[in-house]
Write a protein that holds these residues in place. Structure first.
Motif, mmCIF file in Angstrom:
data_model
loop_
_atom_site.group_PDB
_atom_site.id
_atom_site.type_symbol
_atom_site.label_atom_id
_atom_site.label_comp_id
_atom_site.label_asym_id
_atom_site.label_seq_id
_atom_site.Cartn_x
_atom_site.Cartn_y
_atom_site.Cartn_z
ATOM 1 N N PRO A 39 0.814 -1.216 0.000
ATOM 2 C CA PRO A 39 0.000 0.000 0.000
ATOM 3 C C PRO A 39 0.850 1.268 0.000
ATOM 4 N N HIS A 40 0.209 2.339 -0.405
ATOM 5 C CA HIS A 40 0.878 3.626 -0.521
ATOM 6 C C HIS A 40 -0.128 4.680 -0.059
ATOM 7 N N TYR A 41 0.281 5.520 0.872
ATOM 8 C CA TYR A 41 -0.625 6.536 1.418
ATOM 9 C C TYR A 41 -0.012 7.925 1.280
ATOM 10 N N ARG A 42 -0.887 8.905 1.104
ATOM 11 C CA ARG A 42 -0.453 10.299 1.087
ATOM 12 C C ARG A 42 -1.403 11.139 1.932
ATOM 13 N N VAL A 43 -0.829 12.122 2.617
ATOM 14 C CA VAL A 43 -1.635 13.051 3.406
ATOM 15 C C VAL A 43 -1.338 14.460 2.917
ATOM 16 N N TYR A 44 -2.394 15.191 2.552
ATOM 17 C CA TYR A 44 -2.273 16.570 2.077
ATOM 18 C C TYR A 44 -2.888 17.495 3.122
ATOM 19 N N ASP A 45 -2.268 18.669 3.300
ATOM 20 C CA ASP A 45 -2.825 19.611 4.265
ATOM 21 C C ASP A 45 -3.970 20.396 3.636
ATOM 22 N N ARG A 46 -4.509 21.338 4.394
ATOM 23 C CA ARG A 46 -5.702 22.068 3.945
ATOM 24 C C ARG A 46 -5.432 22.973 2.745
ATOM 25 N N SER A 47 -4.184 23.264 2.485
ATOM 26 C CA SER A 47 -3.847 24.100 1.326
ATOM 27 C C SER A 47 -3.545 23.254 0.091
ATOM 28 N N GLY A 48 -3.624 21.934 0.229
ATOM 29 C CA GLY A 48 -3.367 21.038 -0.902
ATOM 30 C C GLY A 48 -1.924 20.588 -1.020
ATOM 31 N N ALA A 57 8.180 1.265 -0.679
ATOM 32 C CA ALA A 57 9.228 1.159 -1.692
ATOM 33 C C ALA A 57 10.606 1.074 -1.053
ATOM 34 N N ASP A 58 10.772 1.770 0.050
ATOM 35 C CA ASP A 58 12.043 1.739 0.778
ATOM 36 C C ASP A 58 11.875 0.861 2.014
ATOM 37 N N PRO A 59 12.459 -0.337 2.025
ATOM 38 C CA PRO A 59 12.285 -1.250 3.165
ATOM 39 C C PRO A 59 12.827 -0.690 4.478
ATOM 40 N N ASP A 60 13.662 0.335 4.391
ATOM 41 C CA ASP A 60 14.212 0.933 5.605
ATOM 42 C C ASP A 60 13.267 1.953 6.233
ATOM 43 N N GLN A 61 12.205 2.288 5.507
ATOM 44 C CA GLN A 61 11.253 3.269 6.015
ATOM 45 C C GLN A 61 9.880 2.598 6.204
ATOM 46 N N GLN A 62 9.799 1.738 7.189
ATOM 47 C CA GLN A 62 8.552 1.058 7.501
ATOM 48 C C GLN A 62 7.617 2.004 8.265
ATOM 49 N N PHE A 63 6.348 1.731 8.194
ATOM 50 C CA PHE A 63 5.378 2.562 8.904
ATOM 51 C C PHE A 63 4.232 1.683 9.401
ATOM 52 N N THR A 64 3.478 2.225 10.316
ATOM 53 C CA THR A 64 2.319 1.518 10.866
ATOM 54 C C THR A 64 1.060 2.346 10.617
#
Length: 210
Positions: A168-177, A186-193
């Motif tokens: 999966p791939h997620y993006r968060v945009y602020d109120r100004s876009g 894509a980068d195995p060193d940058q895992q997230f929960t």
């Protein structure tokens, strides 16, 4: 010795008494047989309960084909809101497993200004579209749902800039876009929960709309 007259009178009295007893018995039996029989009392039947209320129908869940250009236009329309974009696919096991979080965040933070967009990276043939839509309905994905497309034999993974084509791939945009956070495998060193994603949403929502 009693004469014949007195004997006859005695017999008559006995006969009359016997007849009276018989008649009285008949009258009593007749009265008892004509007495209306009482119907057994039945317990009061509870009033029919009103029909159970059916849950309100949720808004129709739809799926729209969209290329990268249309996607950017859609993002621009969310100005003033925090936007979470979930890039996923039905063939992606962690995507399917964690999709319920996206639905929960939409329900939890919509009133605070969160707008959710799901972008399916599945194939765009008719049968696959049906499968994607059925999945979205089963998860009650009551937000904007698009299926990524591209022209000239381009790969939607490239045109939508999904890092390394990894889901999966997620993006968060602020109120100004502005894109303020990206979560990619894509980068195995940058895992997230999922907790990391929700924290990013909460931080973005703290920004007051202009």
């Amino acid at each position: 010795m009693a004469d014949s007259k007195s004997i006859s009178q005695r017999i008559s009295r006995i006969g009359f008494q016997t007849l009276s007893i018989i008649l009285l018995g008949i009258i009593c039996w007749s009265c008892s047989s004509n007495k209306p029989t009482e119907t057994p009392k039945t317990e009061a039947q509870p009033e029919a309960t009103s029909a159970e209320k059916k849950p309100e129908k949720t808004a129709d869940i739809t799926l729209t084909l969209s290329d990268a250009e249309n996607f950017e236009e859609l993002l621009a329309k969310q100005n003033g809101k925090v936007v979470l974009v979930d890039f996923w696919a039905t063939w992606c096991v962690p995507c399917v497993k964690n999709f319920h979080h996206t639905v929960e965040w939409n329900q939890k933070y919509a009133d605070e200004g969160l707008s959710v967009i799901s972008v399916s990276m599945d194939e765009s043939d008719e049968e696959t579209q049906k499968a994607v839509l059925e999945f979205l309905k089963s998860k009650d994905a009551d937000f904007t749902n698009i299926l990524a497309t591209a022209t000239d034999d381009q790969d939607p993974m490239d045109t939508f800039e999904v890092d390394g084509g990894a889901l999966p791939h997620y993006r968060v945009y602020d109120r100004s876009g502005k894109l303020i956070k990206k979560f990619s495998f894509a980068d195995p060193d940058q895992q997230f929960t999922q907790e990391d994603i929700e924290t990013a949403i909460q931080e973005a929502l703290k920004q007051k709309p202009e």
